[in-house]
Write a protein that holds these residues in place. Structure first.
Motif, PDB file in Angstrom:
ATOM      1  N   THR A  46      19.568  12.081  -0.618  1.00 29.11           N
ATOM      2  CA  THR A  46      19.587  12.205   1.356  1.00 29.11           C
ATOM      3  C   THR A  46      19.009  13.081   1.324  1.00 29.11           C
ATOM      4  N   ASP A  47      17.964  11.478   2.282  1.00 29.58           N
ATOM      5  CA  ASP A  47      16.460  12.287   2.915  1.00 29.58           C
ATOM      6  C   ASP A  47      16.422  12.011   4.531  1.00 29.58           C
ATOM      7  N   ASP A  48      17.067  13.278   5.156  1.00 35.62           N
ATOM      8  CA  ASP A  48      15.758  13.093   6.725  1.00 35.62           C
ATOM      9  C   ASP A  48      14.178  13.387   6.938  1.00 35.62           C
ATOM     10  N   VAL A  49      14.022  11.690   7.628  1.00 35.26           N
ATOM     11  CA  VAL A  49      12.642  10.776   7.100  1.00 35.26           C
ATOM     12  C   VAL A  49      12.504  11.059   8.991  1.00 35.26           C
ATOM     13  N   VAL A  50      11.341  11.308   9.177  1.00 36.70           N
ATOM     14  CA  VAL A  50      10.876  11.233  11.233  1.00 36.70           C
ATOM     15  C   VAL A  50      10.159   9.848  11.085  1.00 36.70           C
ATOM     16  N   MET A  51      10.929   9.022  12.011  1.00 39.48           N
ATOM     17  CA  MET A  51       9.633   8.027  12.237  1.00 39.48           C
ATOM     18  C   MET A  51       9.303   7.844  12.686  1.00 39.48           C
ATOM     19  N   PRO A  52       8.343   6.525  13.161  1.00 39.50           N
ATOM     20  CA  PRO A  52       7.291   6.559  13.819  1.00 39.50           C
ATOM     21  C   PRO A  52       7.426   7.393  15.813  1.00 39.50           C
ATOM     22  N   ASP A  53       8.506   6.651  15.748  1.00 40.28           N
ATOM     23  CA  ASP A  53       8.674   7.492  17.409  1.00 40.28           C
ATOM     24  C   ASP A  53       8.979   8.757  17.532  1.00 40.28           C
ATOM     25  N   GLY A  54       9.145   9.707  16.242  1.00 38.27           N
ATOM     26  CA  GLY A  54       9.646  11.093  16.451  1.00 38.27           C
ATOM     27  C   GLY A  54      10.764  11.527  16.095  1.00 38.27           C
ATOM     28  N   SER A  55      11.525   9.975  16.356  1.00 41.09           N
ATOM     29  CA  SER A  55      13.382  10.673  15.182  1.00 41.09           C
ATOM     30  C   SER A  55      13.481  10.258  14.120  1.00 41.09           C
ATOM     31  N   SER A 114       0.626  -1.037  -0.021  1.00 40.19           N
ATOM     32  CA  SER A 114       0.127   0.245  -0.091  1.00 40.19           C
ATOM     33  C   SER A 114       0.946   1.369   0.101  1.00 40.19           C
ATOM     34  N   PRO A 115       0.303   2.495  -1.068  1.00 40.76           N
ATOM     35  CA  PRO A 115       1.109   3.600  -0.691  1.00 40.76           C
ATOM     36  C   PRO A 115       1.219   4.458   0.741  1.00 40.76           C
ATOM     37  N   GLU A 116       2.296   4.535   1.069  1.00 39.25           N
ATOM     38  CA  GLU A 116       2.823   5.410   2.398  1.00 39.25           C
ATOM     39  C   GLU A 116       3.582   6.691   2.190  1.00 39.25           C
ATOM     40  N   ALA A 117       3.845   7.656   2.605  1.00 37.79           N
ATOM     41  CA  ALA A 117       5.218   8.517   2.563  1.00 37.79           C
ATOM     42  C   ALA A 117       5.063   9.242   4.197  1.00 37.79           C
ATOM     43  N   TRP A 118       6.263   8.495   5.005  1.00 42.15           N
ATOM     44  CA  TRP A 118       6.304   9.388   6.183  1.00 42.15           C
ATOM     45  C   TRP A 118       7.295  10.913   5.654  1.00 42.15           C
ATOM     46  N   GLU A 119       7.140  11.359   6.269  1.00 44.10           N
ATOM     47  CA  GLU A 119       7.039  13.448   6.318  1.00 44.10           C
ATOM     48  C   GLU A 119       8.874  13.490   5.780  1.00 44.10           C
ATOM     49  N   VAL A 120       8.865  14.003   5.495  1.00 37.43           N
ATOM     50  CA  VAL A 120      10.847  14.064   4.428  1.00 37.43           C
ATOM     51  C   VAL A 120      10.528  15.497   5.898  1.00 37.43           C
ATOM     52  N   THR A 121      11.844  16.073   6.714  1.00 37.91           N
ATOM     53  CA  THR A 121      12.387  17.274   6.559  1.00 37.91           C
ATOM     54  C   THR A 121      13.087  18.057   5.728  1.00 37.91           C
TER      55      THR A 121
END
Length: 221
Positions: A40-49, A18-25
């Motif tokens: 190179t992407d900085d990606v927000v993980m589920p725990d907020g890191s 399924s499509p899903e896109a986590w936030e890239v800062t």
């Protein structure tokens, strides 16, 4: 007694990506080549890191498992420098431009690498080659009713100038893949997928049509 579809999980949901896109800062492109680049992407993980992810950006590819009237698969060997091996493969190549129709690209590659055309085309499988480090998507076609193409052969160069061609029974390719003797991902996936399709009730005719949607690389009709 009604049999449950083996692809269906308890509760009725199907096993499907399924499509899903986590936030890239933030995003950087430290390398940009002729056909691919590195991002190179900085990606927000589920725990907020925030985790940094490096990956290759790829235009996408097509591959063709061409099956002749004797149920042999057209294969070719080509030197692949990154793995220092000469691999047996099926005809394949890049999508030349964004939005290119993958069937047209597959027909081009079959002509250029094997000087062959086909009268019947189906989608055999859609795969991501290395989703942990590259966004490459590949559509593998099944081509049947094959014959020699008209006109002059396409002039090849570099690694392609050393290619060897063969027509090999499908069962031999499946055996070679399971024995660890064949390693090209499109050949292995294509051979195993066709073997499964042949064993299904509808056979290859039950495969998706050649113009089936491809969300990974949307294309013009």
């Amino acid at each position: 007694m009604t049999q449950r579809d083996p692809r269906t999980r308890p509760g009725g949901s199907r096993i499907a990506d399924s499509p899903e896109a986590w936030e890239v800062t933030s995003t950087e492109v430290p390398f940009e080549g002729k056909k691919t680049s590195v991002r190179t992407d900085d990606v927000v993980m589920p725990d907020g890191s925030v985790a940094r992810r490096d990956y290759q950006v790829h235009p996408g590819s097509v591959a063709v498992l061409a099956l002749d009237e004797e149920d042999r698969v057209l294969v070719l060997s080509q030197y692949r420098h990154p793995v220092r091996q000469k691999l047996w493969e099926i005809p394949a190549g890049l999508l030349d431009v964004p939005g290119e129709n993958p069937l047209h690209a597959a027909q081009r590659e079959l002509y250029e690498e094997a000087h062959v055309k086909a009268g019947d085309w189906r989608v055999l499988a859609d795969v991501y080659t290395t989703p942990g480090g590259c966004d490459e998507a590949v559509r593998i076609f099944l081509a049947r009713d094959v014959s020699v193409a008209e006109g002059e052969r396409f002039e090849v160069s570099e690694e392609e100038a050393d290619m060897e061609h063969a027509r090999v029974p499908l069962a031999e390719l499946v055996q070679g893949a399971l024995a660890g003797e064949l390693h090209n991902n499109c050949l292995v996936v294509g051979a195993l997928a066709l073997s499964a399709a042949l064993a299904s009730p509808d056979g290859p005719d039950g495969l998706r049509p050649a113009d089936a949607p491809w969300p990974a690389r949307p294309f013009r009709p």
